[in-house]
Design an enzyme around this catalytic site. Structure first.
Site, PDB file in Angstrom:
ATOM      1  N   SER A   1     -17.130  30.259  25.173  1.00  0.00           N
ATOM      2  CA  SER A   1     -15.784  29.707  25.123  1.00  0.00           C
ATOM      3  C   SER A   1     -14.736  30.813  25.145  1.00  0.00           C
ATOM      4  O   SER A   1     -15.056  32.011  25.126  1.00  0.00           O
ATOM      5  CB  SER A   1     -15.616  28.848  23.866  1.00  0.00           C
TER       6      SER A   1
ATOM      7  N   GLY B   1     -15.220  36.886  22.844  1.00  0.00           N
ATOM      8  CA  GLY B   1     -15.460  38.331  22.855  1.00  0.00           C
ATOM      9  C   GLY B   1     -16.373  38.813  23.954  1.00  0.00           C
ATOM     10  O   GLY B   1     -17.010  39.862  23.807  1.00  0.00           O
TER      11      GLY B   1
ATOM     12  N   GLY C   1     -14.098  32.081  30.169  1.00  0.00           N
ATOM     13  CA  GLY C   1     -14.408  31.030  29.204  1.00  0.00           C
ATOM     14  C   GLY C   1     -13.553  29.792  29.358  1.00  0.00           C
ATOM     15  O   GLY C   1     -13.939  28.721  28.895  1.00  0.00           O
ATOM     16  N   HIS C   2     -12.387  29.904  30.013  1.00  0.00           N
ATOM     17  CA  HIS C   2     -11.519  28.743  30.158  1.00  0.00           C
ATOM     18  C   HIS C   2     -12.180  27.677  31.024  1.00  0.00           C
ATOM     19  O   HIS C   2     -12.810  27.981  32.046  1.00  0.00           O
ATOM     20  CB  HIS C   2     -10.188  29.151  30.798  1.00  0.00           C
TER      21      HIS C   2
ATOM     22  N   GLY D   1      -0.715   6.516  62.918  1.00  0.00           N
ATOM     23  CA  GLY D   1       0.689   6.560  62.537  1.00  0.00           C
ATOM     24  C   GLY D   1       0.943   5.632  61.370  1.00  0.00           C
ATOM     25  O   GLY D   1       0.050   4.891  60.926  1.00  0.00           O
TER      26      GLY D   1
ATOM     27  N   GLY E   1       3.660  -0.116  60.908  1.00  0.00           N
ATOM     28  CA  GLY E   1       4.907  -0.522  61.554  1.00  0.00           C
ATOM     29  C   GLY E   1       5.395   0.437  62.610  1.00  0.00           C
ATOM     30  O   GLY E   1       6.477   0.250  63.173  1.00  0.00           O
TER      31      GLY E   1
ATOM     32  N   SER F   1      -5.116   5.416  59.486  1.00  0.00           N
ATOM     33  CA  SER F   1      -6.023   6.570  59.288  1.00  0.00           C
ATOM     34  C   SER F   1      -5.249   7.774  58.760  1.00  0.00           C
ATOM     35  O   SER F   1      -5.059   8.760  59.473  1.00  0.00           O
ATOM     36  CB  SER F   1      -6.775   6.917  60.570  1.00  0.00           C
TER      37      SER F   1
END
Length: 643
Positions: free
Chosen positions: A37, A41, A118-119, A474, A477, A548
């Site tokens: 973590s 160290g 650790g992050h 597109g 409409g 799409s």
């Protein structure tokens, strides 16, 4: 390493550098990682190990002293973390972000250590460091005990096949070197490891203070209750089972080496086994067999090559071999399949989209692939299997992986190199996931393509024109369906055989089970692409009118047909214009929040970057746009006899 040994090494370097190098060549190499973590160290531990192993030169120590005064967190003392926290952001924040690799050696062994972050957000970097390691040193802050990230890293270590773990319970000086604290943390950690069903075979617990040097190179007087080895003593003596030499021959071809007409070799690194001249080999995916004629290296021909060596093989027979093919032992080849059950660790901020087309790199092969909805996701604290529809960043799940062609593989349990893969985003080329193969699915090996005598070319000749896909994309409409309908009418009048797939129409049948979430939109386009592919094979000119919205799915549809058979047409109408038109009243509903995941409002539209045709409907009428599309087909020679 004591001072006398350092002095002896330096004397040998000065007097006989060749002998010094030969001595080091004979030492075994141990690759290990440090993980755990945040602020446990890890960087300090590696820096202290380098210091205790006398692996730092005088100028490095001087630089460390200066950097400690400028960036250090230990007052007037040396801040050993600065030896490996090389990025400016790391030094400013006092954390590790990238993976830092350091080489050092002692009298008995050579080491490559990877300091991993650790992050949680940098979990992908931790997996990178673990992928080549033989052993993991997992640090725990004695004040905090076993944390979520400790469990996550331990689980990931087990997934990548690391069998040996050092549980380094660090910062014992901050809890008064309390044996009870050490024992309680060890008990809790071993209870978690037992739930991994033996995937981690050995756990060695060592009490440490990396900052003070306790139990790093030699036993500390501060822990008289601990009678085990120091960390360096353990790392020098631990036996790591390297099974790669015992596995069958595997060599993915990275380069076809042909410097002149008289030489043709296949270069790569052995990922398993041993090879000698005269050995019978099988090449996958073709299945062709031959024997090894020569093993060529930088130092000349070799009588033998073992796992881990990079060599060039020449074969006795002329066989068509390309980059990505795998040279295997003839009597024990790798498997060949295109569908697998796999464990996948998702590394990207954007969630995994089931069915989306990604790139998958396994060995030297890069192929297209998609990932199905997870069978389950693993909760790292409890190791419970949870139901999920996708994988989010740093989640690990078991999924079905489907590739667009068969590749050579081994189960990860048998060979870490040929049983692992990474997933790459097609648009950004970022690595977004890493995985391990469990086994091939039976259907991938039992279903084969049936060869047919009447093919696409024969149908095209009968039709008198070439087949292709006209893919109109597109906003809703924009006029896609209107233009597509006009194009089909014009082509029909010319005698061209066509079929129009309209976005609304297919949702009444083929895709009636799909909604408008991102995964459903991806599946919608995948199905349409497959239908269009079949119709192109039938010799038709296929028109599709779909929003799409995602570039990756349009590319997926493009990749389903041959080069030149996919014509992307961007029907470009500004959002303000389509909102004014709003023939179905959908934009008004979306603006009121009554229609979720509506493209252009609360779901993105990714405009084509290089369409074959760009139709701006504010400048062209629908009929003029249709005429332009027909003219493009005529110019491309698609219409043939009907031009």
């Amino acid at each position: 390493m004591n001072a006398a040994a350092v002095s002896s090494d330096r004397a040998l370097i000065e007097s006989d550098i060749e002998q010094y190098l030969r001595t080091h060549e004979r030492k075994s190499l141990l690759r290990f990682i440090t993980c755990g973590s945040v602020d446990d160290g890890k960087s300090t531990l590696i820096g202290r190990m380098l210091y205790e192993a006398k692996a730092l030169l005088d100028d490095q120590l001087s630089a460390l002293d200066a950097e400690s005064k400028k960036h250090g967190t230990q007052g007037d003392d040396l801040d050993f973390a600065l030896l490996v926290d090389g990025l400016s952001a790391e030094r400013e924040q006092g954390i590790t972000i990238d993976v830092a690799y350091r080489f050092f050696s002692t009298d008995k062994r050579k080491f490559i250590v990877a300091d991993t972050p650790g992050h949680e957000q940098y979990t992908r970097n931790m997996i990178t460091g673990a992928s080549t390691a033989d052993l993991a040193v997992i640090l725990i802050d004695a004040r905090k005990g076993v944390l979520t990230q400790t469990r996550r890293h331990s689980y990931l270590v087990s997934l990548v096949g690391i069998k040996h773990v050092v549980l380094a319970i660090n910062k014992l000086d901050l809890v008064g070197y309390d044996e009870q604290v050490f024992n309680e943390i060890e008990r809790e950690y071993r209870a978690f490891i037992e739930r991994l069903n033996g995937s981690i075979e050995q756990v060695t617990s060592i009490p440490l203070s990396a900052l003070r040097g306790d139990n790093i190179a030699e036993a500390s007087a501060n822990t008289p209750w601990y009678t085990g080895p120091s960390l360096l003593e353990f790392l020098e003596s631990v036996r790591v089972d390297t099974t790669s030499a015992k596995t069958p021959l595997r060599m993915p071809v990275q380069w076809v080496n042909r410097p002149n007409l008289d030489f043709r070799g296949f270069s790569g690194r052995l990922l398993g086994g041993v090879v000698k001249p005269g050995d019978a080999v099988r090449v996958l995916p073709s299945g062709k067999t031959s024997t090894v004629a020569r093993i060529v290296s930088l130092d000349g021909d070799k009588s033998e090559a073992v796992s881990g060596e990079s060599v060039t093989l020449t074969l006795a027979d002329e066989i068509d071999i390309s980059r990505g093919d795998v040279i295997c032992a003839a009597n024990d080849p790798a498997g060949l399949a295109d569908q697998f059950e796999a464990t996948i660790a998702w590394l990207d901020e954007a969630p995994m989209l089931p069915g989306r087309s990604y790139l998958v790199k396994i060995g030297a092969s890069t192929v297209g692939g998609s990932i199905a909805k997870p069978k389950y996701v693993v909760e790292v604290n409890t190791l419970d299997h949870l139901v999920a529809k996708t994988l989010n960043v740093n989640e690990v799940g078991v999924c079905t992986l489907t590739l667009d062609r068969a590749v050579a593989f081994d189960p990860y349990a048998d060979n870490r190199d040929t049983g692992s893969f990474i997933v790459i985003d097609r648009l950004t080329n970022h690595t977004i996931a890493a995985g391990t193969i469990h086994f091939a699915l039976r259907r991938s090996q039992n279903i084969h393509w049936q060869a047919l005598e009447v093919d696409q070319a024969a149908r095209a000749r009968l039709n008198g024109h070439k087949p292709c896909v006209l893919w109109l994309t597109g906003l809703s409409g924009s006029g896609k369906s209107t233009i597509a309908n006009l194009v089909e009418r014009k082509l029909h009048a010319l005698g061209v055989r066509t079929y129009l797939l309209d976005g609304d129409n297919v949702r009444h049948g083929l895709n009636k089970d799909l909604g408008f979430t991102a995964p459903d939109r991806i599946e919608n386009i995948r199905r349409i692409g497959e239908v269009a592919k079949l119709m192109v094979d039938a010799g038709l000119v296929v028109l599709t009118a779909f929003i799409s919205p995602f570039r990756s799915e349009r590319k997926l549809a493009r990749d389903m047909v041959r080069d030149g058979e996919f014509i992307e047409i961007f029907v470009d109408t500004p959002l303000a214009v389509v909102e004014r038109r709003d023939p179905k009243g959908l934009y008004k509903k979306a603006r009121r929040g009554e229609l979720k995941n509506f493209t252009g409002i609360d779901s993105p539209y990714e405009a084509p970057e290089a369409p074959e045709l760009h139709v701006e409907t504010e400048k062209l009428s629908a009929d003029a746009a249709a005429e332009r599309i027909v003219a493009e087909l005529r110019a491309r020679g698609v219409l043939g006899l009907h031009a």
